[in-house]
Every structure is written in C-alpha cells, then in structure tokens.
Enzyme design. Structure first.
Site, PDB file in Angstrom:
ATOM      1  NE  ARG A 131      34.654  32.720  36.156  1.00  0.00           N
ATOM      2  CZ  ARG A 131      34.425  33.494  35.102  1.00  0.00           C
ATOM      3  NH1 ARG A 131      34.632  34.807  35.188  1.00  0.00           N
ATOM      4  NH2 ARG A 131      33.996  32.970  33.978  1.00  0.00           N
ATOM      5  CG  ASP A 133      38.478  37.919  43.527  1.00  0.00           C
ATOM      6  OD1 ASP A 133      38.292  37.558  42.353  1.00  0.00           O
ATOM      7  OD2 ASP A 133      37.795  38.800  44.084  1.00  0.00           O
ATOM      8  NE  ARG A 188      38.385  41.149  49.117  1.00  0.00           N
ATOM      9  CZ  ARG A 188      39.270  41.271  48.130  1.00  0.00           C
ATOM     10  NH1 ARG A 188      39.185  40.467  47.063  1.00  0.00           N
ATOM     11  NH2 ARG A 188      40.208  42.180  48.197  1.00  0.00           N
TER      12      ARG A 188
END
Length: 270
Positions: free
Chosen positions: A50, A52, A201
């Site tokens: 997945r 974001d 990140r």
C-alpha cells in the site's frame, strides 16, 4: 479461474493513497472501477504494498482472479481506456495453470525498493511540486551515506515506524541504501524485504538531519538501538516518494521494468 498480474504506474498526487476508502478517491477504487467497466464484472485486486496519499508508484504490482479470457495486451489497452491520465497499466501477465494459485502479489514478493527524490535548493521549484521533496538548507551527502550504513541488515526499525502501523513485527532486513546527488537533486534508494508504515519517509527525514549538520552520522545508530519513534525526525513529506520495484522469483516470469531506467526516462536524475 485465472490469476492475472498487472504492473501499475501512477502519480499519487491527486489520490488518497492506494487502499480503497469510503467515498473513493484512491488508486485501488479507480483501478477496480476501470476493471469493472472493461470486464463488465466486479474484480477485487490485491497489491504488493500500500502507498499513502501523495506517494507515487513507478511499478506497483497487483493480482486478481477472473474467468474472463483475454490476451495480455487486451488487459493493458482495455483497462487503460477507462483510467485517468495519472494511472496506467504498464503490463499484464497471465500465470500458467498449476502455479497461478501459488502466486500472491504481496506474499510472493522477496524485496521492495523505494526511491525518494529530494530537491535541495534555497528556492522551491514549482515544476517539481508533488514530484520531489524540498529542503532549502544545504545538505552534505557523505555524512548521510555514512549514517545510512548503520541501517543495513536485520534490525528492529521501531524508531522509524508510524504509530498506526499494522505490521506484526518491526523487524525488517534492509538490503541496500544508496544516496546519489545530481546537481540539485538527491535520490535516496532503499531496498528491504519489507517496510513499515512511513518507514522510508521517517528514515529520509532523519538522514536529512544528519545531512544539514544538526546530528552526526552515529545518531542513526543510536536511534535504531533506542527503538523510540519520538527521538527520530518528523515524518518527511510524501511528495518525492516512489514505490519503484517489487522483486519476485524469476519462475513467475513477470515482465517487470527496471526501476532505475524508469527514473532516467522521467528525467529525475538529469
């Protein structure tokens, strides 16, 4: 029943992430609606990983099961006819009988690679908005490279794990981290067996703290050992993050593209 595997590329800027949500607005919702229009039946997809909101994919991999008989090129052209310009099916592959049920887009993957593209310049670049992160303070690449070495291998990455992460274990194996500079662009490449939510990140944000001189490279080693998310840098912006490749065993015969070649074609390293 046949298992079809698709390679999907998308610009994540206009979407609320990959995973379906109430009210739509996600890549999965949009892809499944296109599949429905093409096949005239409901098709549920499973992805390799997945992403974001705002995160891009050079090559997301998905699979689904169907009884529909179509050539591979028909899945590409037919589904793309119902997709917006920010999403495209790049390739399709039908698994042969006898092994189709053994393949799973997520669980058959052996590694994932992400790129983070960062624009390092005193003034922001409007043409890179949504496509690259931005840091206006000068960054030194060598300290960041030294810091990244502490993250290689099998570790508990709790220090870089989002609070809402649903992974069963924070232990992952980091295979490679490369940091390359081309002019004002810095490209971080991270390859691991799997990633935690926001892990890339959060790592990039902490490496930037080292690159701007606010912390020494050894700080990454301390963060990793401490397993305390609150001590690491804040989660960095999603704009420059690209899911670039999912690795699979060659026996599946997937016609995947080389992520670095895609990056070069996009001009992100020029």
């Amino acid at each position: 029943m046949k298992r079809i595997v698709l390679g999907i590329q998308y610009d994540g800027t206009p979407w609320r992430g990959w995973q379906t949500q109430p009210g739509g607005g996600t890549v999965q919702d949009t892809l499944e609606e296109a599949l429905k229009k093409f096949s005239l039946m409901r098709i549920a997809t499973t992805c390799a990983g997945r992403t974001d909101a705002g995160v891009h994919a050079l090559e997301q991999v998905i699979h689904f099961d169907t009884e529909l008989e179509r050539e591979s090129f028909s899945w590409v052209r037919g589904v793309n006819a119902f997709l917006p310009s920010s999403i495209a099916v790049r390739w399709a592959h039908q698994l042969t009988d006898g092994v189709s049920e053994q393949f799973h887009a997520r669980f058959s993957a052996t590694a994932r690679t992400y790129h983070y593209v960062l624009y390092n310049h005193p003034v922001r670049a409007p043409l890179l908005a949504g496509k690259a992160g931005w840091v206006f303070r000068p960054l030194e690449v060598e300290p960041m490279r030294k810091a990244a070495q502490y993250l290689l291998g099998n570790h508990d990455f709790s220090a870089f794990r989002a609070a809402e992460c649903q992974a069963k274990s924070p232990v992952k194996t980091m295979h490679e981290i490369r940091i390359e500079r081309q002019g004002n662009l810095i490209v971080f490449t991270l390859k691991a067996n799997a990633f935690l939510h926001h892990m890339v990140r959060n790592i990039v944000g902490s490496l930037i703290v080292v690159g701007n001189g606010n912390q020494p490279p050894e700080w990454l080693q301390d963060l990793l050992a401490g397993r305390d998310r609150s001590r690491a840098a804040p989660t960095f912006m999603p704009d420059g993050l690209y899911l670039s490749r999912i690795d699979y065993d060659a026996r599946w015969g997937l016609p995947q593209e080389a992520a670095c070649d895609v990056l070069l074609r996009l001009g992100l390293q020029s």
